[in-house]
Design a protein around this motif. Sequence first.
Motif, PDB file in Angstrom:
ATOM      1  N   SER A 153       0.812  -1.218   0.000  1.00  0.00           N
ATOM      2  CA  SER A 153       0.000   0.000   0.000  1.00  0.00           C
ATOM      3  C   SER A 153       0.847   1.269   0.000  1.00  0.00           C
ATOM      4  CB  SER A 153      -0.932   0.001   1.220  1.00  0.00           C
ATOM      5  OG  SER A 153      -1.945  -0.980   1.075  1.00  0.00           O
ATOM      6  N   ASP A 182      -1.175   4.663  -0.143  1.00  0.00           N
ATOM      7  CA  ASP A 182      -2.107   4.579  -1.265  1.00  0.00           C
ATOM      8  C   ASP A 182      -3.520   4.216  -0.797  1.00  0.00           C
ATOM      9  OD1 ASP A 182      -3.333   4.324  -3.689  1.00  0.00           O
ATOM     10  OD2 ASP A 182      -2.107   2.658  -4.407  1.00  0.00           O
ATOM     11  N   ALA A 236      -5.481   2.648  -4.863  1.00  0.00           N
ATOM     12  CA  ALA A 236      -5.377   1.261  -5.348  1.00  0.00           C
ATOM     13  C   ALA A 236      -5.697   1.128  -6.828  1.00  0.00           C
ATOM     14  CB  ALA A 236      -6.282   0.346  -4.523  1.00  0.00           C
ATOM     15  N   GLY A 286      -2.914  -4.970  -3.479  1.00  0.00           N
ATOM     16  CA  GLY A 286      -1.735  -4.134  -3.313  1.00  0.00           C
ATOM     17  C   GLY A 286      -0.804  -4.158  -4.511  1.00  0.00           C
ATOM     18  N   PRO A 325      -8.703   1.889  -0.279  1.00  0.00           N
ATOM     19  CA  PRO A 325      -7.430   1.231   0.040  1.00  0.00           C
ATOM     20  C   PRO A 325      -7.425  -0.220  -0.413  1.00  0.00           C
ATOM     21  CG  PRO A 325      -8.781   1.407   1.998  1.00  0.00           C
ATOM     22  CD  PRO A 325      -9.510   2.157   0.920  1.00  0.00           C
ATOM     23  N   ALA A 326      -6.247  -0.786  -0.529  1.00  0.00           N
ATOM     24  CA  ALA A 326      -6.126  -2.211  -0.874  1.00  0.00           C
ATOM     25  C   ALA A 326      -6.752  -3.065   0.222  1.00  0.00           C
ATOM     26  CB  ALA A 326      -4.660  -2.579  -1.056  1.00  0.00           C
ATOM     27  N   ILE A 379      -4.251  -4.010   2.981  1.00  0.00           N
ATOM     28  CA  ILE A 379      -3.607  -2.974   3.793  1.00  0.00           C
ATOM     29  C   ILE A 379      -3.554  -3.422   5.251  1.00  0.00           C
ATOM     30  CG2 ILE A 379      -5.762  -1.719   4.286  1.00  0.00           C
ATOM     31  CD1 ILE A 379      -4.120   0.894   3.860  1.00  0.00           C
ATOM     32  N   GLU A 414      -1.189   0.761   8.588  1.00  0.00           N
ATOM     33  CA  GLU A 414      -1.245   1.642   7.426  1.00  0.00           C
ATOM     34  C   GLU A 414      -2.624   2.297   7.300  1.00  0.00           C
ATOM     35  OE1 GLU A 414       1.867  -0.685   4.438  1.00  0.00           O
ATOM     36  OE2 GLU A 414      -0.216  -1.359   4.604  1.00  0.00           O
TER      37      GLU A 414
END
Length: 422
Positions: free
Chosen positions: A35, A47, A50, A58, A398-399, A402, A406
Amino acid sequence: MTITQPDLSVFESVESEVRSYCRGWPTVFDRARGSVLFDEDGHRYLDFFAGAGSLNYGHNNPVLKRALLDYLERDGVTHGLDMSTTAKRAFLETFRDVVLEPRGMDHKVMFTGPTGTNAVEAALKLARKIKGREAIVSFTNAFHGMSLGALAVTGNAFKRAGAGIPLVHGTPMPFDDYLDGRTPDFIWFERLLQDAGSGLNQPAAVIVETVQGEGGINVARPEWLRALADLCRRHDMLLIVDDIQMGCGRTGSFFSFEEAGIVPDIITLSKSISGYGLPMALTLFRPELDVWEPGEHNGTFRGNNPAFVTAAASLDAYWRDDQTEKQTLARGERVEAALAAIVRENPGAGASYRGRGLVWGIEFADPARASAICARAFELGLLLETSGPQSEVVKLLPALTITTEELDEGLRILDRAVRETA
């Protein structure tokens, strides 16, 4: 974060003015893992974007990267059109065993061109071929792609204007809660279907996103989706669910419509289906709808074998059990709590939040505020984008992989960006 002005001269002199993301993130990215991205000067960025939902697992996921490198190092086929290959067989077997059969689905798999809009075009063409009708119903604030057929069922006026020609055979209807609960669901839609004088041609299909990502993180209720599926059955219309951004686990379950307990006639997938950010798109449909003639719909890059490899690896790694779904839902609860606190602590912002799984948005009364927050977040080392018809929503994507550390770091940066743009 102190950022040295990067050398953007070649991008500005050679690349088209159509570029967009780079304008909000004026740096030159060099490498990425999980991430986190790094620019060429070594600055770190968390990040929450994504790849617009193309990197659910990710950046450079080590499990998927190993599978890809092994395949390339043995000179596995890279380009195969629709030829049978070992990579395609492995993906189809894994997709059947891990995704379709456990959900009681027997949908056929069609490999379209490499992007989501290609999958949508195939879905619309197939629906019209089956029903012998032209009209497709879509919903307010929908986004289904940038090619002409997909634009005709997209709501955004700016994107539609780029077509340059009339966009026909698409009819918009109100999305869930578009009228703020002032009328019963589908009362207008069904009345038009029943009235021979309404001017609405009998539609071939209805296309819908369960969560409108580009439209502003508008979340359809399960009961609304069930009522829509019932309406389609009663009026002989196919139901198409566009799961290009919200599928592959983004809302928790692999398909975003599972929570509603419906099974669409046609489903479009792209973005994270390859798992690694490699171009890949699928159109799924019930077996009885497979009326294509050989070669009737094709594309040079529908056989992206490296994408088949990483797609099969991602299904093996993340969908053999329910751990990914549980983790996504738990992370989503964490995001929801943080957004609730941000809204509560900034009463003058006119803000509200909404979302599911790991797709969330904060809407601001002043659209300029959302853009300012994303700009400040970038300065603080966080990648966020806006969505909605006026870019009034700060979008969190977000991924799924993550870490909690994070995620919490990114939410703290978001909180700070909101406070510092007041």
